[in-house]
Each structure stands twice: as structure tokens, then as C-alpha cells.
Design a protein around this motif. Structure first.
Motif, PDB file in Angstrom:
ATOM      1  N   ASN A   1     -12.703   0.835  -2.202  1.00 52.99           N
ATOM      2  CA  ASN A   1     -13.360   2.110  -1.925  1.00 52.99           C
ATOM      3  C   ASN A   1     -14.396   2.444  -2.993  1.00 52.99           C
TER       4      ASN A   1
ATOM      5  N   PHE B   1     -10.111   4.647   5.194  1.00 50.64           N
ATOM      6  CA  PHE B   1     -10.932   3.848   4.278  1.00 50.64           C
ATOM      7  C   PHE B   1     -12.373   4.340   4.332  1.00 50.64           C
TER       8      PHE B   1
ATOM      9  N   LYS C   1      -0.565  -0.390   8.101  1.00 49.54           N
ATOM     10  CA  LYS C   1      -1.700  -0.745   7.244  1.00 49.54           C
ATOM     11  C   LYS C   1      -3.022  -0.630   7.991  1.00 49.54           C
TER      12      LYS C   1
ATOM     13  N   VAL D   1      -8.802   1.231   8.623  1.00 47.25           N
ATOM     14  CA  VAL D   1      -8.974  -0.191   8.310  1.00 47.25           C
ATOM     15  C   VAL D   1      -9.282  -1.004   9.567  1.00 47.25           C
TER      16      VAL D   1
ATOM     17  N   LEU E   1      -6.846  -5.887   1.057  1.00 45.43           N
ATOM     18  CA  LEU E   1      -6.170  -4.662   0.611  1.00 45.43           C
ATOM     19  C   LEU E   1      -4.683  -4.911   0.347  1.00 45.43           C
TER      20      LEU E   1
ATOM     21  N   TYR F   1      -7.057  -1.557  -2.864  1.00 44.32           N
ATOM     22  CA  TYR F   1      -7.562  -0.501  -1.991  1.00 44.32           C
ATOM     23  C   TYR F   1      -8.509   0.428  -2.759  1.00 44.32           C
TER      24      TYR F   1
ATOM     25  N   LEU G   1       0.804  -1.219   0.000  1.00 42.79           N
ATOM     26  CA  LEU G   1       0.000   0.000   0.000  1.00 42.79           C
ATOM     27  C   LEU G   1       0.840   1.274   0.000  1.00 42.79           C
TER      28      LEU G   1
END
Length: 404
Positions: free
Chosen positions: A267, A32, A27, A38, A257, A263, A18
Motif C-alpha cells: 500500500n 487495498f 484474503k 484484493v 500479500l 500488505y 493477514l
């Protein structure tokens, strides 16, 4: 349930896939869905499942995560023996940091030993999903297993992240193997190819015995590094994710993710007419920290007088669209879109300022970045690659602190 199960949430992972979103945060703390982090999804599952003794094992650049836990999750009463507590490395087993999930639990053995719980529930705090853990624990007790693994069906033989599982007809684990890279998972598939989810329920006595051997080098996965080598000497069962058991509406959504494209798509999926993960379910709401900001609004541009508009987008508190246009996008709190600016199919983090006439498409803009007037992002991949990280799917990521 509250005091007979100790919950360990693994949130120490850097999340290399990420980057650059994880340059300054782990992470689990990545924003999010317009206002969440997350880890909120895992902790909300704990809350709704009646789990009130939760340890969050943290490590990599954890200040952002610790602050979020303090501000958004200081909701339990310690006088009733309830807690959500962050546990960074204590170096009780030497001078090393956590070497992986097995080592993180081993280094906090003393916290497991002093708990009165009979079961230890180990959860990944870095995936997006809803799950009633109370039913998993109940199934674990009914089976008489030493270990119960949550498993999910996938479309192809592996997602390249979580190990594969083989079960017999009675649901006992026959084997665990690494997932081949490159295939894509489907959390809603009925295919009999099964994958782990990073969700495990252990009998505490068995777990403490399994933590005894000294290990050398880093470990990567509890299934492969702790459970698989001992399968011949224990009863391990699989628990099907998204089944009929449990009190949460079974949307059967799960996403780890693994990269920027995952990711971004997770979304954008929230904006569908029938999203695969419905944030508006009333039976399993997701808790988070929210700043005390004014309502979002649209106003005419100061210069042009053009009305600010948004179409099929999420706008969080404090956001102002002043004569600009927003389409198919997710805007976190305190975003401002100025006169004549266009934001299309993009994700703007907290405090982003989009200058007059700027044009953004298929991009992720990090916290507090100020996009100058008339800048274009997401239209020329070669040009974007010279300035920003661009994912394989063509998503441009403007990092925190970027100066145009």
C-alpha cells in the motif's frame, strides 16, 4: 477467447498471515489501495483479457466477498452466456468443505464438464498484479502443452510462499519444488530463479483426467499437488510474467500479500513518485465497487480554525479532514480526521473516525473504528502490543470493533 476458456478464480483462502484483517473476511476481500478489494486485480485482468465466463470459488467467511462481487462485478450479460459467479462448497463429492485448490476444483468437476470450453484457466484471487491472460492462453495453445504455468523471476531462491520451477531451454517444466522459507521475492528481477504465481492454463480433457484419483487429506498447491507428480507423463510449459507479449503495460509487479508487513509496504508503495504498481495506467484500469459518497475535502477545524491538510496521500470519497493533518497515508471512504489529529504513514479503512488531537503513525485501523481524542498509536511498541496486533516490522493493527 470468451467461450473457449473457462476461468476458475481461487478465493477460498483465509489468509492467516493477514490476521486480524482476515478475522471477518477472506484474503481476497481485504481492502487495498484506498478503494479496492484484493480480488479486483484478478477480475480486472479477466475483464481486459476478454474472459467472460468466470467462476469464483469461495469458502471462508465469504459474505463480504459475495456482496462485493454482487455490487461491483455484476457487469456481464447472462443472455450472452457471460457470468462472474461465486461458487461456495456444494459438497457434491462428500460432506467436506474445500480441502485446498486441487480439492476445490475436484468438487466442482461438474461445472468444468458441462462447460463447452477447451481450456480451463485457474487463477489465484489473492494477489496484486496486472497480467494479460489472453496472451498466456495463446502461448499455451501454440506450445501444444497440457499445462502452462505462469512463472516470475525472483531475487533469492524462494519467497516462502510459491513453489520454485525449473525450465529447460525450450521453456518446458523440468521440476517443481517447495520454496524455502525466509527469502524475499522480487517480481522485477531478471534472475533465472523462477517461481510459480498460482496462474495455470489446463487443457480441459487433461484436467478432468487428472482430477479422477481420490485424494486423502488437504492439498496446498496446484503445482506441487497436481502437476508435479505427473510431470513425467505430460507436457508442461512455463510462461514468463512481465514479458513483451500482452496488451497491458508491463510494470512487472506481483505481490501475494503474505503478511501484514507485505500488505503495508504494498500500500505504501502506491504513494511513491514512481510507484512499482501504477494505479493510474489508462490501458488497464482496475474496476471495483464504489459507494455513492460525496467528494473528499479538507476544511478548517471547528474549534481551532486550522486548515485541514494532506500531503502525498490518497483520500477516497466521503473523507473529510477537519483541521487535522494527513501525511503519507491511505484513507478509504468516509474517514473523518478531526481538529488537531495527525495521521502519518497509516492506512485507515472505511468509516474510521479519528478524534481531536489523536496521533497515529505506522498503523492500520480497521473499518468503523472510532479513535478517541488524544490517543497515540504507533509510538510505543510495548504499549501497542498490549492492545493490538503488532507486525514484525512494527505496524500496529487496530481490529474491527475495537473499543478504547
Amino acid at each position: 477467447m470468451s467461450f473457449d476458456t473457462l476461468t476458475l478464480v481461487l478465493a477460498a483462502n483465509r489468509g492467516t498471515g493477514l490476521e486480524p484483517l482476515t478475522i471477518d473476511r477472506p484474503k481476497a476481500a481485504v481492502p487495498f489501495g484506498g478503494k479496492y478489494r484484493v480480488i479486483d486485480f484478478t477480475l480486472a485482468n479477466c475483464l481486459h483479457s476478454g474472459l467472460r465466463q468466470v467462476l469464483v470459488l469461495t469458502q471462508y467467511k465469504s459474505h463480504s466477498l459475495h456482496k462485493h462481487l454482487r455490487d461491483g462485478w455484476s457487469i456481464f450479460n447472462p443472455e450472452l452466456r457471460e457470468f462472474i459467479t461465486a461458487v461456495p462448497p456444494q459438497q457434491r463429492e462428500g460432506l467436506n468443505w474445500y480441502g485446498g485448490p486441487f480439492d476445490a476444483i475436484r468438487q466442482n468437476r461438474y461445472l468444468v464438464e458441462r462447460s463447452p470450453a477447451s481450456q480451463v484457466l485457474v487463477l489465484v484471487g489473492e494477489a496484486i498484479y496486472r497480467m494479460d491472460y489472453a496472451e498466456l492462453v495463446r502461448a499455451h495453445r501454440e506450445s501444444g502443452a497440457q499445462v502452462t504455468l505462469a512463472v516470475r523471476g525472483i531475487r533469492e531462491p524462494g519467497s516462502g510462499v510459491q513453489p520454485l520451477v525449473r525450465l529447460d531451454g525450450e521453456g518446458q517444466v523440468l521440476g517443481l519444488s517447495p520454496a524455502p522459507a525466509g527469502a524475499s521475492g522480487d517480481p522485477g528481477s531478471g534472475d533465472e530463479t523462477l517461481s510459480t504465481m498460482g496462474v495455470y492454463c489446463f487443457e480441459k480433457s487433461w484436467l478432468l483426467a487428472a482430477l479422477d484419483p481420490a485424494r486423502e487429506g488437504p492439498d496446498l498447491d496446484l503445482g506441487l499437488d497436481l502437476i508435479a507428480p505427473l510431470l513425467g507423463d505430460l507436457k508442461a510449459c512455463g510462461y514468463r510474467f512481465g514479458g513483451e507479449r500482452g496488451r497491458v503495460t508491463p510494470d512487472r509487479y506481483w505481490c501475494d500479500l503474505a503478511g501484514i508487513d507485505d500488505y503495508y509496504q504494498a500500500n505504501m508503495g502506491l504513494l511513491r513518485a514512481a510507484p512499482p504498481l501504477d494505479l493510474y495506467q489508462t490501458d488497464w484500469n482496475i474496476r471495483t465497487y464504489q459507494g455513492q459518497f460525496p467528494p473528499a475535502r479538507t476544511v478548517p477545524g471547528v474549534t481551532s480554525g486550522t486548515e485541514g491538510i494532506f500531503v502525498n496521500s490518497m483520500l477516497s470519497a466521503g473523507t473529510v479532514i477537519s483541521g487535522g493533518g494527513v501525511n503519507q497515508s491511505i484513507l478509504f471512504p468516509r474517514v473523518r480526521v478531526c481538529d488537531g489529529a495527525i495521521v502519518d504513514s497509516s492506512i485507515l479503512f472505511d468509516g474510521v473516525q479519528v478524534g481531536p488531537g489523536a496521533n497515529l503513525r505506522n498503523c492500520i485501523i480497521e473499518k468503523d473504528v472510532q479513535v478517541p481524542p488524544k490517543v497515540r498509536i504507533g509510538f510505543e511498541r510495548t504499549q501497542d502490543s498490549e492492545r493490538f496486533t503488532v507486525s514484525p516490522g512494527g505496524i500496529a493493527v487496530v481490529p474491527k470493533g475495537y473499543r478504547f
